[in-house]
Design an enzyme around this catalytic site. Structure first.
Site, short mmCIF file in Angstrom:
data_model
loop_
_atom_site.label_atom_id
_atom_site.label_comp_id
_atom_site.label_asym_id
_atom_site.label_seq_id
_atom_site.Cartn_x
_atom_site.Cartn_y
_atom_site.Cartn_z
N LYS A 9 0.73 -1.19 0.17
CA LYS A 9 -0.01 -0.03 0.11
C LYS A 9 0.87 1.23 -0.06
O LYS A 9 1.99 1.19 0.39
CB LYS A 9 -1.06 -0.09 1.28
CG LYS A 9 -1.87 -1.15 1.18
CD LYS A 9 -3.00 -1.34 2.41
CE LYS A 9 -3.81 -2.33 2.41
NZ LYS A 9 -4.70 -2.32 3.48
N TYR A 49 -12.22 -2.73 -3.75
CA TYR A 49 -12.88 -2.84 -2.34
C TYR A 49 -14.37 -2.97 -2.35
O TYR A 49 -15.06 -2.58 -1.32
CB TYR A 49 -12.46 -1.58 -1.62
CG TYR A 49 -10.92 -1.52 -1.15
CD1 TYR A 49 -10.52 -2.57 0.05
CD2 TYR A 49 -9.93 -0.90 -1.86
CE1 TYR A 49 -9.19 -2.82 0.21
CE2 TYR A 49 -8.67 -1.00 -1.30
CZ TYR A 49 -8.14 -1.81 -0.55
OH TYR A 49 -6.86 -2.01 -0.20
N PHE A 57 -15.42 2.96 6.43
CA PHE A 57 -14.15 3.01 6.18
C PHE A 57 -14.00 2.99 4.63
O PHE A 57 -12.86 3.06 4.05
CB PHE A 57 -13.19 2.00 6.62
CG PHE A 57 -13.71 0.46 6.35
CD1 PHE A 57 -12.97 -0.12 5.31
CD2 PHE A 57 -14.58 -0.08 7.28
CE1 PHE A 57 -13.62 -1.65 5.09
CE2 PHE A 57 -14.84 -1.43 7.09
CZ PHE A 57 -14.32 -2.32 6.02
N ARG A 85 -1.09 -14.77 4.21
CA ARG A 85 -1.97 -13.81 5.14
C ARG A 85 -1.13 -14.25 6.43
O ARG A 85 -1.17 -13.23 7.25
CB ARG A 85 -3.37 -14.56 5.03
CG ARG A 85 -3.88 -14.07 3.72
CD ARG A 85 -5.36 -14.12 3.68
NE ARG A 85 -6.29 -13.44 4.73
CZ ARG A 85 -6.50 -12.36 4.84
NH1 ARG A 85 -5.90 -11.36 3.81
NH2 ARG A 85 -7.26 -11.62 5.50
N ARG A 102 2.86 -6.79 9.42
CA ARG A 102 2.16 -5.67 9.92
C ARG A 102 2.68 -5.58 11.50
O ARG A 102 2.83 -4.37 12.00
CB ARG A 102 0.85 -6.07 9.94
CG ARG A 102 -0.02 -5.46 8.72
CD ARG A 102 -1.13 -6.10 8.75
NE ARG A 102 -1.64 -5.83 7.33
CZ ARG A 102 -2.70 -6.90 6.82
NH1 ARG A 102 -3.20 -7.76 7.52
NH2 ARG A 102 -3.32 -6.33 5.54
N ASN A 112 -1.75 -0.16 7.06
CA ASN A 112 -1.36 -1.12 7.70
C ASN A 112 -0.58 -1.94 6.49
O ASN A 112 -0.41 -3.43 6.60
CB ASN A 112 -2.53 -2.38 8.02
CG ASN A 112 -3.59 -2.87 7.07
OD1 ASN A 112 -3.27 -2.13 5.91
ND2 ASN A 112 -4.51 -3.44 7.54
N HIS A 115 -1.96 -5.72 1.38
CA HIS A 115 -3.27 -6.22 1.25
C HIS A 115 -2.77 -7.58 0.87
O HIS A 115 -1.88 -7.65 0.17
CB HIS A 115 -4.09 -5.45 0.43
CG HIS A 115 -5.16 -6.33 0.03
ND1 HIS A 115 -6.36 -6.70 0.44
CD2 HIS A 115 -5.29 -6.98 -1.37
CE1 HIS A 115 -6.99 -7.46 -0.17
NE2 HIS A 115 -6.52 -7.72 -1.30
N GLU A 126 -8.58 -10.58 -7.76
CA GLU A 126 -7.62 -9.37 -7.68
C GLU A 126 -6.71 -9.49 -8.68
O GLU A 126 -6.27 -8.68 -9.16
CB GLU A 126 -7.22 -9.28 -6.20
CG GLU A 126 -8.28 -8.99 -5.45
CD GLU A 126 -7.94 -9.31 -3.93
OE1 GLU A 126 -9.01 -9.02 -2.99
OE2 GLU A 126 -6.95 -9.76 -3.54
#
Length: 149
Positions: A9, A49, A57, A85, A102, A112, A115, A126
């Site tokens: 990000k 998203y 959010f 993950r 993270r 954070n 993704h 995605e």
């Protein structure tokens, strides 16, 4: 072999920690099969998203993702979705295990760092948002036969 989509990000890009994070996935033994630095536009961010549309959010997340370049990546490996993950750590850095990405780099849930797809199906969706099929490479990686049976 399983594939997953990972996005570094804007905070990862702006903080100059792209290489550190990519290195973790390389050291784990996953194969990088696609990577690009891109400026996401609002349409793509909203599509990415879309399952969060209507949540408080959603708007701030879209604005954040379009605020600076991101690094879009496709990684390949055995159980790569779930293992990536786990490497990322909990979405909220306050709950992320020490040593996770993270847990190591992020302090705020809205910043954070990374993704990652949460399922094989999400990964396929995605990946298709960010990459054309011909942009995903197929190649033999030296040493990959030593990683698993």
């Amino acid at each position: 072999m399983e594939k997953t989509f990972l996005m570094l990000k804007p905070d990862a890009v702006q903080r100059g920690i792209i290489g550190d994070i990519v290195s973790r996935f390389e050291k784990k033994g996953f194969k990088l099969v696609a990577l690009k630095l891109i400026q996401v536009d609002k349409t793509l961010a909203e599509e990415h998203y879309k399952e969060h549309k209507g949540k408080g959010f959603f708007g701030p997340t879209v604005e954040y993702i379009i605020s600076s370049p991101i690094v879009a990546m496709v990684w390949e490996g055995k159980n790569v979705v779930s293992l990536a993950r786990e490497m990322m750590g909990a979405t909220n850095p306050a709950n992320a295990a020490p040593g996770s990405i993270r847990g190591s780099y992020a302090v705020d849930i809205s910043r954070n760092i990374i993704h990652g797809s949460d399922s094989v199906e999400s990964a396929e969706r995605e990946i298709a948002l960010y990459f054309k099929p011909e942009e995903i490479l197929v190649y033999d990686k030296a040493g990959e036969t030593w990683l698993s049976e």
